[in-house]
Design an enzyme around this catalytic site. Structure first.
Site, mmCIF file in Angstrom:
data_model
loop_
_atom_site.group_PDB
_atom_site.id
_atom_site.type_symbol
_atom_site.label_atom_id
_atom_site.label_comp_id
_atom_site.label_asym_id
_atom_site.label_seq_id
_atom_site.Cartn_x
_atom_site.Cartn_y
_atom_site.Cartn_z
ATOM 1 N N GLU A 188 -1.302 -22.435 -4.154
ATOM 2 C CA GLU A 188 -0.105 -21.606 -4.324
ATOM 3 C C GLU A 188 0.938 -22.032 -3.283
ATOM 4 O O GLU A 188 1.860 -21.290 -2.975
ATOM 5 C CB GLU A 188 -0.444 -20.116 -4.214
ATOM 6 C CG GLU A 188 -1.170 -19.707 -2.959
ATOM 7 C CD GLU A 188 -1.626 -18.262 -2.980
ATOM 8 O OE1 GLU A 188 -0.762 -17.374 -3.039
ATOM 9 O OE2 GLU A 188 -2.850 -18.019 -2.924
ATOM 10 N N CYS A 246 -4.936 -16.925 -5.047
ATOM 11 C CA CYS A 246 -6.138 -17.518 -4.438
ATOM 12 C C CYS A 246 -7.258 -17.743 -5.445
ATOM 13 O O CYS A 246 -8.333 -18.232 -5.084
ATOM 14 C CB CYS A 246 -6.639 -16.616 -3.312
ATOM 15 S SG CYS A 246 -5.351 -16.121 -2.169
ATOM 16 N N THR A 272 -3.265 -13.056 9.857
ATOM 17 C CA THR A 272 -4.183 -13.564 8.816
ATOM 18 C C THR A 272 -3.698 -14.886 8.231
ATOM 19 O O THR A 272 -4.234 -15.348 7.233
ATOM 20 C CB THR A 272 -4.370 -12.530 7.678
ATOM 21 O OG1 THR A 272 -3.132 -12.397 6.947
ATOM 22 C CG2 THR A 272 -4.787 -11.174 8.202
ATOM 23 N N HIS A 303 -13.946 -14.402 -1.419
ATOM 24 C CA HIS A 303 -12.609 -14.766 -0.965
ATOM 25 C C HIS A 303 -12.344 -13.985 0.325
ATOM 26 O O HIS A 303 -12.579 -12.777 0.386
ATOM 27 C CB HIS A 303 -11.563 -14.410 -2.028
ATOM 28 C CG HIS A 303 -10.176 -14.499 -1.508
ATOM 29 N ND1 HIS A 303 -9.670 -15.664 -0.989
ATOM 30 C CD2 HIS A 303 -9.196 -13.566 -1.366
ATOM 31 C CE1 HIS A 303 -8.442 -15.456 -0.564
ATOM 32 N NE2 HIS A 303 -8.123 -14.193 -0.780
ATOM 33 N N SER A 362 -4.426 -12.534 -5.859
ATOM 34 C CA SER A 362 -3.476 -11.428 -6.005
ATOM 35 C C SER A 362 -2.666 -11.574 -7.278
ATOM 36 O O SER A 362 -2.448 -12.680 -7.779
ATOM 37 C CB SER A 362 -2.516 -11.405 -4.812
ATOM 38 O OG SER A 362 -3.195 -10.971 -3.675
HETATM 39 N N1 CAA Z 1 -10.315 -2.596 18.032
HETATM 40 C C1 CAA Z 1 -11.006 -2.708 16.861
HETATM 41 N N2 CAA Z 1 -10.457 -2.480 15.645
HETATM 42 C C2 CAA Z 1 -9.156 -2.161 15.607
HETATM 43 C C3 CAA Z 1 -8.373 -2.022 16.768
HETATM 44 C C4 CAA Z 1 -9.009 -2.254 18.024
HETATM 45 N N3 CAA Z 1 -8.341 -2.177 19.183
HETATM 46 N N4 CAA Z 1 -7.131 -1.694 16.399
HETATM 47 C C5 CAA Z 1 -7.124 -1.600 15.048
HETATM 48 N N5 CAA Z 1 -8.336 -1.889 14.574
HETATM 49 C C6 CAA Z 1 -8.780 -1.935 13.178
HETATM 50 C C7 CAA Z 1 -8.191 -0.818 12.339
HETATM 51 O O1 CAA Z 1 -8.880 0.405 12.506
HETATM 52 C C8 CAA Z 1 -8.360 -1.418 10.953
HETATM 53 O O2 CAA Z 1 -9.706 -1.239 10.549
HETATM 54 P P1 CAA Z 1 -10.016 -0.408 9.178
HETATM 55 O O3 CAA Z 1 -9.429 -1.268 8.098
HETATM 56 O O4 CAA Z 1 -11.487 -0.326 9.160
HETATM 57 O O5 CAA Z 1 -9.295 0.887 9.302
HETATM 58 C C9 CAA Z 1 -8.162 -2.909 11.187
HETATM 59 O O6 CAA Z 1 -8.271 -3.112 12.605
HETATM 60 C C10 CAA Z 1 -6.805 -3.399 10.778
HETATM 61 O O7 CAA Z 1 -5.861 -2.534 11.311
HETATM 62 P P2 CAA Z 1 -4.633 -2.008 10.440
HETATM 63 O O8 CAA Z 1 -5.109 -1.536 9.105
HETATM 64 O O9 CAA Z 1 -3.806 -1.092 11.255
HETATM 65 O O10 CAA Z 1 -3.876 -3.423 10.278
HETATM 66 P P3 CAA Z 1 -2.465 -3.697 9.693
HETATM 67 O O11 CAA Z 1 -2.023 -2.628 8.758
HETATM 68 O O12 CAA Z 1 -1.565 -4.077 10.808
HETATM 69 O O13 CAA Z 1 -2.754 -5.040 8.849
HETATM 70 C C11 CAA Z 1 -3.575 -5.972 6.790
HETATM 71 C C12 CAA Z 1 -3.944 -5.279 8.101
HETATM 72 C C13 CAA Z 1 -2.912 -4.975 5.864
HETATM 73 C C14 CAA Z 1 -4.832 -6.547 6.171
HETATM 74 C C15 CAA Z 1 -2.578 -7.114 7.137
HETATM 75 O O14 CAA Z 1 -3.174 -8.063 7.985
HETATM 76 C C16 CAA Z 1 -2.036 -7.835 5.924
HETATM 77 O O15 CAA Z 1 -1.078 -7.387 5.288
HETATM 78 N N6 CAA Z 1 -2.642 -9.011 5.580
HETATM 79 C C17 CAA Z 1 -2.167 -9.827 4.462
HETATM 80 C C18 CAA Z 1 -2.612 -9.258 3.126
HETATM 81 C C19 CAA Z 1 -4.090 -9.337 2.899
HETATM 82 O O16 CAA Z 1 -4.788 -10.111 3.522
HETATM 83 N N7 CAA Z 1 -4.596 -8.542 1.954
HETATM 84 C C20 CAA Z 1 -5.991 -8.594 1.589
HETATM 85 C C21 CAA Z 1 -6.235 -8.388 0.102
HETATM 86 S S1 CAA Z 1 -5.153 -9.432 -0.873
HETATM 87 C C22 CAA Z 1 -5.932 -10.929 -0.992
HETATM 88 O O17 CAA Z 1 -7.096 -11.027 -0.734
HETATM 89 C C23 CAA Z 1 -5.138 -12.120 -1.397
HETATM 90 C C24 CAA Z 1 -4.803 -12.873 -0.197
HETATM 91 O O18 CAA Z 1 -5.522 -13.814 0.163
HETATM 92 C C25 CAA Z 1 -3.623 -12.491 0.577
#
Ligand code: CAA
Length: 389
Positions: free
Chosen positions: A79, A111, A152, A233, A310
């Protein structure tokens, strides 16, 4: 007749950013990335590396070891395409000097497309025993600086050879599939960075995993305990833990102990933790890591595979590890590639990811960074110029 994956070759750029360094600059607890997301480092592609060079560099060991005479197709899953018309596969066809008879195309569905390529390849080989297909899955995962997706990011490629009587993994005939038109993650043509609704994308991924599992289970008559290992994945490695919890809640999977989870899952996370998301390559990078790093004899084990793209399309499928598989692996070369990478500091990372490809059709010679044998030498009259270093 058995059909499946005969070779797996992994390649990643020679540069990485330690996520602890990113966390310090972003003023985030480093454990959010290391524990919360399950990521340690992100691979960073230098300006003279793109999906074509990563794909060609991944495929080169296969071509050198097994030759090209029986190849009917080169299928390139990405992609991060470099051209709206010409397939990345065509550039690789030239770099690897594939035969004129071998057709080459690019496939896209986020992906997932590596899995589409694998299914097409298996169907082709089943109809044409004695012939083979070369698959390349390669991507550079880019989000906006300072966005939640930034930690990520990643980059990498996996090349696979598919044929009859494969040395690594004979694929089972069953699959459980799921497709739904959703906007969880996308990249408009005018952007170099993806857009994503992160929490929503995670929910869609997990829902697709359960739906695919139910269809796979019904089609195969197999249960969770028929799958000795699991590869998924991996947009970030901790998503597998979330997947297992969802399968436990919604599909009757047991709650595995930490030891059981580690035995079935953890070897397959080893490379992705070090590269970040590699999109189309991610599932196959995980499979490569399982083969390369698991000290147990995997012969006869059935591996469950979950592919997600996605948008969204997803699939659960499986395969059985073939006796003698270790002789067909490049485990040491893969470990060396990861270990010998050069660490970037934060500013070097930002300088690289904010560089854009020239768009004026001028003459450009790119600075030489560390790459594999193939690199992007420059641009000339709107054409990418590749070279073998
Ligand atoms: N110690 C340990 N853990 C901690 C922490 C600390 N100090 N601080 C936060 N965390 C944990 C949180 O509790 C959370 O865990 P849970 O999910 O169990 O609640 C985890 O760290 C992540 O924290 P947030 O949810 O607050 O993170 P965020 O909102 O800033 O971002 C995300 C997370 C949404 C995945 C972001 O990285 C993102 O948008 N990534 C890109 C999209 C993605 O990867 N999506 C996945 C599905 S889509 C797909 O698979 C296709 C693809 O390849 C993209």
């Amino acid at each position: 007749m058995k059909v499946g994956i005969d070779r797996l070759s992994f390649y990643c750029p020679a540069y990485y950013l330690d996520l602890a360094k990113l966390a310090a600059v972003r003023q985030v607890d480093p454990n959010k990335y290391r524990v919360g997301l399950g990521q340690e480092r992100m691979a960073v592609a230098p300006p003279d590396e793109d999906v074509v060079t990563m794909g060609a560099n991944a495929a080169l060991p296969i071509v050198e070891a097994d030759g090209v005479e029986d190849l009917d197709w080169l299928l390139f899953a990405t992609e991060t395409g470099v051209d709206q018309s010409k397939a990345a596969a065509m550039f690789v066809h030239g770099l690897l000097e594939l035969p004129e008879r071998c057709t080459a195309v690019e496939l896209k569905q986020a992906c997932y497309s590596g899995t589409a390529a694998l299914q097409f390849a298996c169907a082709w080989v089943a109809a044409h025993p004695g012939r083979a297909v070369l698959i390349i899955a390669a991507d550079i995962a880019r989000y906006d600086l300072r966005s939640p997706g930034e930690p990520t990011q990643g980059a990498g490629a996996v090349a696979m050879r598919v044929c009859a009587q494969p040395r690594l993994l004979a694929l089972d005939p069953w699959r459980g599939t799921y497709a739904d038109d959703v906007m969880d993650f996308w990249r408009p043509n005018y952007r170099e960075e993806a857009l994503v609704d992160g929490p929503y994308s995670t929910r869609v991924y997990l829902n697709a995993m359960v739906e695919c599992w139910k269809r796979y289970r019904d089609a195969s008559g197999l249960q969770w305990d028929h799958l000795q290992r699991l590869c998924c994945h991996l947009p970030f490695t901790r998503i597998v833990e979330k997947g297992l919890q969802q399968l436990h809640r919604q599909a009757g999977w047991p709650a595995w102990s930490a030891e059981e989870t580690a035995r079935r899952i953890s070897y397959g996370l080893a490379y992705n933790r070090q590269t970040g998301n590699t999109y189309a390559a991610s599932l196959y990078e995980s499979l490569t890591a399982l083969f390369d790093t698991c000290p147990d004899d995997l012969s006869g084990d059935r591996i469950g595979l979950f592919s997600y793209g996605s948008g969204c399309t997803a699939e659960w499928f499986s395969g059985v590890v073939q006796p003698g598989y270790r002789a067909a692996l490049w485990s040491e070369a893969h470990a060396r590639r990861l270990a010998e990478r050069v660490e970037l500091d934060y500013q070097q990372y930002e300088d690289i990811v904010t560089l854009s490809m020239p768009r004026d059709g001028g003459e450009y010679v790119f600075a030489q960074y560390r790459t594999g044998p193939f690199r992007l030498a420059g641009m000339s009259q709107h054409k990418r110029v590749y070279e073998r270093a």
